[in-house]
Scaffold this active site. Structure first.
Site, short mmCIF file in Angstrom:
data_model
loop_
_atom_site.label_atom_id
_atom_site.label_comp_id
_atom_site.label_asym_id
_atom_site.label_seq_id
_atom_site.Cartn_x
_atom_site.Cartn_y
_atom_site.Cartn_z
N SER A 102 -35.91 19.69 28.68
CA SER A 102 -36.34 18.98 29.88
C SER A 102 -35.74 17.57 29.94
O SER A 102 -34.54 17.41 29.98
CB SER A 102 -37.87 18.95 29.93
N ASP A 239 -34.97 15.95 36.58
CA ASP A 239 -34.82 15.78 35.14
C ASP A 239 -33.86 16.86 34.63
O ASP A 239 -33.27 17.60 35.43
CB ASP A 239 -36.17 15.85 34.44
N ASP A 241 -34.00 19.78 33.25
CA ASP A 241 -34.14 21.20 33.58
C ASP A 241 -34.65 21.42 35.00
O ASP A 241 -34.92 22.54 35.40
CB ASP A 241 -35.03 21.92 32.57
N ASP A 243 -37.38 20.90 36.63
CA ASP A 243 -38.72 21.38 37.00
C ASP A 243 -39.56 20.26 37.61
O ASP A 243 -40.70 20.49 37.99
CB ASP A 243 -39.44 22.03 35.82
#
Length: 444
Positions: A102, A239, A241, A243
């Site tokens: 992440s 960010d 990843d 999400d």
């Protein structure tokens, strides 16, 4: 021994804490556990990753572990975490694996699992996987070994889904998107352009080494400058990843997760799609969100910190919207987990549909100054039970009344107590937080 799984999968420094041997063992155990829960067919797993360099190594290890346990693997390549969750359901898979840390720095990496339907694993399933690490008996041979294939249209499948979930096109909007040199680098600019926006993409050139390196949702100053430089209507920050989503309005002012939720809640309410006129957020959401939602007739339910708790509350009540101040926003009708691209599209669609600026829409909520002090203690339980602490909290709460808020929260991993105070001014919040921190630190 401490639990291997954290609040969001297994994370650590790649090739030191999170080794290929551990990745292989985790994947094999997960495949065995899920296969035993459903013995009607050979399990299918989808595997995606963010672009950090160690992801290539860990993808190979995870694939080896899954196939060694008899699961067929569909490799998705570099995709956002929510795309993997979506494709678990879309492709009828039994298991999803996302390799990403992440917003963490490049040397870290992580492994996150999704169950059938794209839902995060329960604590019980994670515990079962941990208990099966290292098992080697009963491995399949011959035709029982899993096979590997790629899904070449994974990106387009995900973007098609996003566009179907966007209620208004974005024509007329000029936006800047900061992709954090991460998983959104290809997907986000494509999705926003296909939705009709003029897109200026920054930090969308991942090398495997530059993910989250001074860019993305944890470094909004770069995006703020780019929005002003390009005269954009707004900016979107993801960010590593993708999400999560934070935003910047046309003046360069930050629009955080609480404000994004406020905008989306009112959009859903206007459309008659906000179930029971209820928004779900964590205890860390700003008091300003509570006050704004009350003013507009929206009930705010709070959960413990962590998007998994928000998802649990959303599912149990059948609610339409929830999330965190950090920018994890969940729209259960369209996604099983936080989806930064979906959030951004819905936010921009509201701007386009109303003709109002993002700053004007976000202005329905006023963020109260918030001060957070981490206090190292000898015993978190003793602090929670201390009469001096409870008395001090009651006094500050009474002083602030409805114009402020106090929250003491023990850390889940360290001997720390987090003292958070919100008040009409920063000085008031800082003064009250400092007083409470002194009382907490005095507990023996």
């Amino acid at each position: 021994m401490s639990r291997l799984f954290g609040t969001d999968g297994v994370r650590g420094m790649a090739n030191a804490d999170l080794t290929p041997e551990l990745a292989l063992s985790l994947a094999a155990a997960a495949a065995r556990v899920l296969a035993e829960h459903d013995t009607t067919h050979r399990p299918i797993a989808v595997v995606g990753r963010d672009p950090r360099a160690s992801g290539e190594m860990l993808e190979a290890a995870v694939t080896a572990g899954l196939t060694a346990a008899g699961a067929d693997v569909l490799r998705l390549g570099v995709l956002p975490t929510p795309a993997v969750a979506f494709l678990v359901a879309e492709l009828g898979a039994d298991l999803g694996v996302m390799i990403s840390a992440s917003h963490n720095p490049m040397p870290d990496n992580g492994i996150k699992f999704f169950a059938k339907g794209g839902l995060k694993l329960s604590d019980e399933l994670e515990n079962e996987i941990e208990s099966r690490l290292g098992e080697t008996e009963g491995r399949p041979t011959g035709a029982g070994v899993g096979r590997v294939s790629d899904v070449p249209d994974a990106v387009n499948r995900y973007i098609d889904h996003l566009l179907l979930s966007t209620p208004h096109d974005l024509h007329g909007l000029r936006i800047v998107v900061d992709c954090a040199n991460g998983a959104a680098s290809t997907t986000a600019p494509q999705a926003y352009r296909r939705a009709g926006a003029e897109v200026i993409a920054i930090h969308a050139d991942p090398t495997g080494l530059n993910i989250n390196d001074g860019v993305g949702s944890t470094h909004l100053d770069v995006l703020q400058a780019a929005v002003l430089e390009h005269g954009a209507d707004l900016g979107i920050a993801h960010d590593g990843d993708a999400d999560r989503c934070l935003a910047v309005d046309g003046t360069g002012a930050e629009v955080d997760g609480d404000q994004i939720m406020a905008v989306l809640a009112l959009a859903l309410k206007d459309a008659g799609e906000l179930k029971d006129d209820t928004l779900v957020a964590t205890v860390m959401s700003n008091l300003g969100l509570h006050l704004a939602m009350k003013e507009y007739g929206v009930r705010l339910l709070t959960t413990a910190v962590g998007d998994r708790y928000v998802v649990e509350e959303l599912r149990s009540g059948g609610y339409s919207l929830g999330g965190e101040q950090s920018g994890h926003v969940i729209l259960p009708s369209h996604a099983t987990t936080g989806d930064g691209l979906l959030t951004a599209l819905r936010l921009m669609a509201r701007v386009a549909a109303t003709g109002k600026s993002l700053g004007e829409l976000a202005g329905v909520m006023r963020r109260l100054p918030q001060v957070l002090i981490n206090v190292r203690v000898a015993d978190k339980a003793a602090v929670a039970a201390a009469e001096t602490v409870n008395k001090a909290v009651a006094e500050v709460t009474a002083e602030l009344g409805e114009t402020g808020r106090v929250l003491l929260r023990p850390s889940g991993t360290e001997q720390l107590v987090r003292v958070m105070v919100e008040a009409p001014s920063h000085d008031e919040a800082h003064g009250a937080a400092t007083r409470l921190a002194e009382v907490v630190s005095a507990v023996r």
